[in-house]
Design a protein around this motif. Sequence first.
Motif, PDB file in Angstrom:
ATOM      1  N   THR A 132       0.802  -1.282  -0.153  1.00 51.58           N
ATOM      2  CA  THR A 132      -0.129  -0.206   0.021  1.00 51.58           C
ATOM      3  C   THR A 132       0.939   1.174   0.175  1.00 51.58           C
ATOM      4  O   THR A 132       1.974   1.329   0.409  1.00 51.58           O
ATOM      5  CB  THR A 132      -0.831   0.006   1.303  1.00 51.58           C
ATOM      6  OG1 THR A 132       0.000  -0.072   2.432  1.00 51.58           O
ATOM      7  CG2 THR A 132      -1.880  -1.219   1.518  1.00 51.58           C
ATOM      8  N   PRO A 140      -4.896   6.085   3.095  1.00 45.36           N
ATOM      9  CA  PRO A 140      -4.551   5.686   1.838  1.00 45.36           C
ATOM     10  C   PRO A 140      -4.200   6.817   0.947  1.00 45.36           C
ATOM     11  O   PRO A 140      -5.049   7.827   0.916  1.00 45.36           O
ATOM     12  CB  PRO A 140      -5.561   4.820   1.254  1.00 45.36           C
ATOM     13  CG  PRO A 140      -6.829   5.132   1.865  1.00 45.36           C
ATOM     14  CD  PRO A 140      -6.284   5.682   3.325  1.00 45.36           C
ATOM     15  N   SER A 175      -1.176   3.287  -7.604  1.00 43.06           N
ATOM     16  CA  SER A 175      -2.104   2.815  -6.649  1.00 43.06           C
ATOM     17  C   SER A 175      -3.851   2.717  -6.479  1.00 43.06           C
ATOM     18  O   SER A 175      -4.141   3.905  -7.216  1.00 43.06           O
ATOM     19  CB  SER A 175      -1.827   3.435  -4.908  1.00 43.06           C
ATOM     20  OG  SER A 175      -2.106   4.789  -5.262  1.00 43.06           O
ATOM     21  N   SER A 180      -3.814   0.488  -2.367  1.00 44.94           N
ATOM     22  CA  SER A 180      -3.101  -0.771  -2.629  1.00 44.94           C
ATOM     23  C   SER A 180      -2.548  -0.851  -4.098  1.00 44.94           C
ATOM     24  O   SER A 180      -2.965  -0.066  -4.890  1.00 44.94           O
ATOM     25  CB  SER A 180      -3.942  -1.665  -2.257  1.00 44.94           C
ATOM     26  OG  SER A 180      -5.091  -2.212  -3.074  1.00 44.94           O
ATOM     27  N   ASP A 269       4.752  -1.984   2.495  1.00 43.49           N
ATOM     28  CA  ASP A 269       4.020  -0.777   2.673  1.00 43.49           C
ATOM     29  C   ASP A 269       4.729   0.406   2.633  1.00 43.49           C
ATOM     30  O   ASP A 269       5.625   0.570   3.338  1.00 43.49           O
ATOM     31  CB  ASP A 269       2.978  -0.718   3.956  1.00 43.49           C
ATOM     32  CG  ASP A 269       1.994  -2.028   3.744  1.00 43.49           C
ATOM     33  OD1 ASP A 269       1.810  -2.350   2.674  1.00 43.49           O
ATOM     34  OD2 ASP A 269       1.806  -2.412   4.715  1.00 43.49           O
TER      35      ASP A 269
END
Length: 276
Positions: A132, A140, A175, A180, A269
Amino acid sequence: MRNLNEQTVTRAVLDLIADTPNHRLKYVFTSLITHLHGFARDVKLTEEELQAGISFLTATGQKCNDKRQEFILLSDVLGLSMLTVAMNNKKPEGCTESTVFGPFHVEGAPEYENGADIANGAAGEPCMVRGTVRDLDGNPIAGAQLEVWQADATGNYDVQYPDLDTHRGRGLLRSKQDGSFEFRTVVAVAYPIPVDGPVGDLLRATGRHPWRPAHLHFMIKAKNYQTLVTHVFRNGDQYLDSDAVFGVRQTLVADWIRQPDGGYTLTYDFVLNPVG
């Protein structure tokens, strides 16, 4: 400026650049000249050694082309690249650390959808990479551009194959809404940096090995965030503590996990630093 000697020549050069209109340029060159002259005095540089140095730098430039940057490689093995990265990429705790850019990034990498195979025929064991992109608060970051590049199982990047007219182990993706990303590629392996040029001569002359630990390159860009240039290194690699270009950071080391089907997975991540 007549009758200059080893005590007065430095001052004469500095006087000539005293009126440089660009203040940063003047500052940098004043320091460079002062330290360069100081170095020559310190080691009692001979004329033969000066010529050897000029020949080395000339050969370094001659080794450069659109697919190979020998000067970056030289900066890398001298630790100058990593020093500059460290000085210019201080971030809040929790942000993903930066490391060296490397000499094998190229413009024009192909774009892929999430889940696609960016290996595109590169030799190696299959690997699924997931992760992510988030901010410091864990939110996010959607639409972040991830540029990825890596060597294949032989330790070569696509641009090192003179007859290859397609990109392999290299690509762009973005992303998803939840931050993600995922793509298929091949397992990263340790490899030696190129030693067929002046940098290789330097390593041999100083008794150093040319090896880099296995890693994936990432460059991640998102609006309102600092661009991140980094690697993810493979845990357990024998060269993690002797990387030829000094790029390893413990926070960038991750596990490639073997799966029952014989492939591997890597999960990592990224946390970006906001601009300002």
